[in-house]
Design a protein around this motif. Structure first.
Motif, PDB file in Angstrom:
ATOM      1  N   ALA A 141      13.624  44.423  41.598  1.00  0.00           N
ATOM      2  CA  ALA A 141      15.063  44.369  41.454  1.00  0.00           C
ATOM      3  C   ALA A 141      15.473  45.347  42.923  1.00  0.00           C
ATOM      4  N   PHE A 142      16.732  44.980  43.425  1.00  0.00           N
ATOM      5  CA  PHE A 142      17.374  46.041  44.551  1.00  0.00           C
ATOM      6  C   PHE A 142      18.578  45.961  44.412  1.00  0.00           C
ATOM      7  N   GLN A 143      19.193  46.721  45.204  1.00  0.00           N
ATOM      8  CA  GLN A 143      20.823  47.055  44.861  1.00  0.00           C
ATOM      9  C   GLN A 143      21.582  45.943  45.776  1.00  0.00           C
ATOM     10  N   GLY A 144      22.328  45.430  45.193  1.00  0.00           N
ATOM     11  CA  GLY A 144      23.006  44.203  45.645  1.00  0.00           C
ATOM     12  C   GLY A 144      24.234  44.378  46.582  1.00  0.00           C
ATOM     13  N   LYS A 145      24.266  43.940  47.837  1.00  0.00           N
ATOM     14  CA  LYS A 145      25.097  44.138  48.787  1.00  0.00           C
ATOM     15  C   LYS A 145      26.222  43.581  48.443  1.00  0.00           C
ATOM     16  N   LYS A 146      27.523  44.422  48.712  1.00  0.00           N
ATOM     17  CA  LYS A 146      28.804  43.863  48.479  1.00  0.00           C
ATOM     18  C   LYS A 146      29.909  44.481  49.529  1.00  0.00           C
ATOM     19  N   LEU A 147      30.817  43.975  49.977  1.00  0.00           N
ATOM     20  CA  LEU A 147      31.521  44.215  50.962  1.00  0.00           C
ATOM     21  C   LEU A 147      32.987  45.020  50.065  1.00  0.00           C
ATOM     22  N   ILE A 148      32.747  45.927  49.363  1.00  0.00           N
ATOM     23  CA  ILE A 148      33.635  46.607  48.451  1.00  0.00           C
ATOM     24  C   ILE A 148      34.149  48.024  48.891  1.00  0.00           C
ATOM     25  N   ASN A 149      34.684  48.665  47.944  1.00  0.00           N
ATOM     26  CA  ASN A 149      34.881  50.317  47.986  1.00  0.00           C
ATOM     27  C   ASN A 149      34.217  50.746  46.791  1.00  0.00           C
ATOM     28  N   ASP A 150      34.911  51.481  46.032  1.00  0.00           N
ATOM     29  CA  ASP A 150      34.277  52.024  44.819  1.00  0.00           C
ATOM     30  C   ASP A 150      34.305  50.546  43.914  1.00  0.00           C
ATOM     31  N   PRO A 151      32.891  50.415  43.117  1.00  0.00           N
ATOM     32  CA  PRO A 151      32.867  49.183  42.288  1.00  0.00           C
ATOM     33  C   PRO A 151      33.852  49.435  41.076  1.00  0.00           C
ATOM     34  N   ASN A 152      34.265  50.655  40.811  1.00  0.00           N
ATOM     35  CA  ASN A 152      35.170  50.539  39.611  1.00  0.00           C
ATOM     36  C   ASN A 152      36.530  49.991  40.050  1.00  0.00           C
ATOM     37  N   ASP A 153      37.127  49.753  41.268  1.00  0.00           N
ATOM     38  CA  ASP A 153      38.331  49.434  41.953  1.00  0.00           C
ATOM     39  C   ASP A 153      38.385  47.857  42.158  1.00  0.00           C
ATOM     40  N   VAL A 154      37.329  47.268  41.970  1.00  0.00           N
ATOM     41  CA  VAL A 154      37.408  45.825  42.529  1.00  0.00           C
ATOM     42  C   VAL A 154      38.192  44.930  42.086  1.00  0.00           C
ATOM     43  N   VAL A 155      38.616  45.135  40.682  1.00  0.00           N
ATOM     44  CA  VAL A 155      39.645  44.214  40.015  1.00  0.00           C
ATOM     45  C   VAL A 155      41.098  44.502  40.523  1.00  0.00           C
ATOM     46  N   THR A 156      41.228  45.749  40.787  1.00  0.00           N
ATOM     47  CA  THR A 156      42.569  46.212  41.060  1.00  0.00           C
ATOM     48  C   THR A 156      42.830  45.848  42.596  1.00  0.00           C
ATOM     49  N   GLU A 157      41.707  46.116  43.555  1.00  0.00           N
ATOM     50  CA  GLU A 157      41.847  45.985  44.770  1.00  0.00           C
ATOM     51  C   GLU A 157      41.923  44.344  45.078  1.00  0.00           C
ATOM     52  N   PHE A 158      41.082  43.466  44.188  1.00  0.00           N
ATOM     53  CA  PHE A 158      41.625  42.180  44.359  1.00  0.00           C
ATOM     54  C   PHE A 158      42.945  41.475  44.294  1.00  0.00           C
ATOM     55  N   ILE A 159      43.382  42.191  43.028  1.00  0.00           N
ATOM     56  CA  ILE A 159      44.816  41.712  42.706  1.00  0.00           C
ATOM     57  C   ILE A 159      45.820  42.333  43.906  1.00  0.00           C
ATOM     58  N   GLU A 160      45.642  43.356  44.465  1.00  0.00           N
ATOM     59  CA  GLU A 160      46.454  43.758  45.416  1.00  0.00           C
ATOM     60  C   GLU A 160      46.703  42.815  46.874  1.00  0.00           C
ATOM     61  N   GLY A 161      45.314  42.369  46.912  1.00  0.00           N
ATOM     62  CA  GLY A 161      45.157  41.428  48.047  1.00  0.00           C
ATOM     63  C   GLY A 161      45.707  39.959  47.687  1.00  0.00           C
ATOM     64  N   LEU A 162      45.537  39.696  46.469  1.00  0.00           N
ATOM     65  CA  LEU A 162      46.063  38.380  45.841  1.00  0.00           C
ATOM     66  C   LEU A 162      47.736  38.374  46.330  1.00  0.00           C
ATOM     67  N   VAL A 163      48.472  39.233  45.797  1.00  0.00           N
ATOM     68  CA  VAL A 163      49.598  39.204  45.715  1.00  0.00           C
ATOM     69  C   VAL A 163      50.260  39.401  47.320  1.00  0.00           C
ATOM     70  N   GLU A 164      49.431  40.188  47.963  1.00  0.00           N
ATOM     71  CA  GLU A 164      49.856  40.346  49.437  1.00  0.00           C
ATOM     72  C   GLU A 164      49.920  38.736  49.964  1.00  0.00           C
ATOM     73  N   THR A 165      48.810  38.129  49.512  1.00  0.00           N
ATOM     74  CA  THR A 165      48.383  36.829  50.201  1.00  0.00           C
ATOM     75  C   THR A 165      49.527  35.616  49.902  1.00  0.00           C
ATOM     76  N   TYR A 166      50.001  35.568  48.619  1.00  0.00           N
ATOM     77  CA  TYR A 166      50.640  34.665  48.104  1.00  0.00           C
ATOM     78  C   TYR A 166      52.155  35.585  47.584  1.00  0.00           C
ATOM     79  N   PRO A 167      53.158  35.063  48.210  1.00  0.00           N
ATOM     80  CA  PRO A 167      54.375  35.579  48.028  1.00  0.00           C
ATOM     81  C   PRO A 167      55.074  35.156  46.572  1.00  0.00           C
ATOM     82  N   GLY A 168      54.702  34.120  46.078  1.00  0.00           N
ATOM     83  CA  GLY A 168      54.925  33.689  44.779  1.00  0.00           C
ATOM     84  C   GLY A 168      54.551  34.343  43.516  1.00  0.00           C
ATOM     85  N   LEU A 169      53.246  35.291  43.788  1.00  0.00           N
ATOM     86  CA  LEU A 169      52.607  36.191  42.766  1.00  0.00           C
ATOM     87  C   LEU A 169      53.244  37.587  42.797  1.00  0.00           C
ATOM     88  N   GLN A 170      53.079  38.185  41.518  1.00  0.00           N
ATOM     89  CA  GLN A 170      53.358  39.772  41.687  1.00  0.00           C
ATOM     90  C   GLN A 170      52.696  40.434  40.529  1.00  0.00           C
TER      91      GLN A 170
END
Length: 372
Positions: A2-31
């Motif tokens: 087993a080995f540590q997975g490579k991810k382009l992320i910040n804190d693993p605990n914040d991935v969902v929050t930061e995904f949503i932030e990027g999603l609503v920035e990308t699509y004006p119809g979402l909030q």
């Protein structure tokens, strides 16, 4: 090893929050709903419960399946999506907040994948909302065709076929149907679809080590979307063989997972699990369509190929087959502003694609050249 997975992320605990932030920035119809990031609800920016005059369609579940479910929020599809942590059901309070935010006088339909945590939390939220005076209906989707009867402890799992149910329900709601009628169409659609997946690798959760459960040269058949073990492990085969096996499993008359028989019309979804190139998904689609037509005697009316419900970075795909009729095709073809529903697939699929004739050469004949 087993080995540590490579991810382009910040804190693993914040991935969902930061995904949503990027999603609503990308699509004006979402909030996102006020109370974010504790309450992770993505909703249509143009909908408020006080004025909304159509049935609200709400879904959600654990994150890690992007673009599901937040990427399917938009006019003509979901009104709101409730996002849990990675592979974890969203909490009751978040689901309840989403119901309150978008549900008007017509009520709301909850579309829930068949997992114990999702059923429990969405069920508790629905009961609380009803006690507050909201009209709520629930449809459970269990489209998995991998587990033989008795089909596991919790029954058939909810997989990528859920996206087709979202589309049918969203279009029915947009057409102005009542809550009972929208729920009936969604329930019918959920009973018409079957799905089975195959994977070449196990997904890596953010901040976790990569599992080596699958050895070299091996693939797993009938796995879920959370990295849980599949129904069987086998040597990697050419995709022709894999596609045939999956189609036979879904359409098997012995297990009777879906009510599809020769002569029926169907739609096909080839769904990437997160790390499968478009090239490989298209190869699978190109092989699946003639097999459905010639070997199973089915008319393929629509083909959807892409990554609709993933499992983080898993390599592999699932195949969903849904029995189609004019009503379902009308719902699938209806316009939507959901950003991840595929465009350009709203026309009849020809029985066979005929190549366009090669145009003739336009070279000029020498005797037509005039001398000065």
């Amino acid at each position: 090893m087993a080995f540590q997975g490579k991810k382009l992320i910040n804190d693993p605990n914040d991935v969902v929050t930061e995904f949503i932030e990027g999603l609503v920035e990308t699509y004006p119809g979402l909030q996102y709903l006020d109370g974010f990031p504790e309450v992770k609800v993505v909703l249509r920016a143009d909908v408020s419960s006080a004025a909304y005059d159509k049935v609200a369609i709400i879904s959600g579940g654990g994150s890690g399946h992007e673009p599901a479910h937040a990427g399917y929020v938009g006019e003509g599809m979901l009104t709101a999506a409730i996002c849990g942590d990675v592979f974890a059901s969203p909490p009751v309070d978040s689901i309840l907040a989403g119901i309150r935010a978008v549900t008007g006088s017509m009520g709301c339909l909850l579309i829930v994948k068949n997992y114990t945590g999702d059923r429990l939390n969405f069920g508790l939220a629905a009961e609380q909302a009803k006690s507050e005076g909201y009209k709520v209906e629930t449809v459970i989707v269990g489209d998995d065709c991998a587990l033989p009867p008795p089909r596991g402890i919790a029954g058939r799992r909810g997989l990528a076929g859920t996206i087709l149910v979202h589309k049918v329900a969203g279009a029915a709601a947009a057409a102005g149907l009542s809550l009972a009628d929208v729920a009936a169409e969604a329930k019918c659609a959920s009973e018409m679809v079957g799905t089975m997946g195959v994977a070449l690798s196990v997904c890596t959760l953010p901040g976790q080590v990569t599992s080596d459960r699958l050895g070299p040269g091996k693939m797993e058949l009938g796995l879920g979307i959370h990295g849980e073990p599949g129904a069987a492990m086998a040597d990697i085969q050419p995709v022709d063989v894999v596609v045939s096996h999956v189609l036979n499993q879904i359409l098997s008359p012995e297990t009777n997972y879906v009510p599809i028989t020769r002569g029926n019309r169907v739609v096909l979804m080839i769904n990437g699990l997160g790390a499968t190139p478009i090239m490989e998904l298209m190869i699978a689609s190109g092989k699946a369509v003639p097999k459905l037509q010639l070997e199973h005697g089915l008319a393929v009316d629509r083909v959807y190929t892409g990554s609709f419900m993933t499992s983080l970075d898993m390599a592999g795909f699932s195949i969903s087959i849904m029995k189609a009729d004019e009503t379902i095709l009308q719902r699938l073809d209806a316009a939507t502003k959901a950003p991840y529903w595929p465009v350009g697939v709203d026309g009849n699929h020809p029985p066979a694609k005929i190549p366009v004739p090669m145009p003739p050469s336009r070279s000029t004949k020498s005797d037509e050249v005039k001398s000065v």
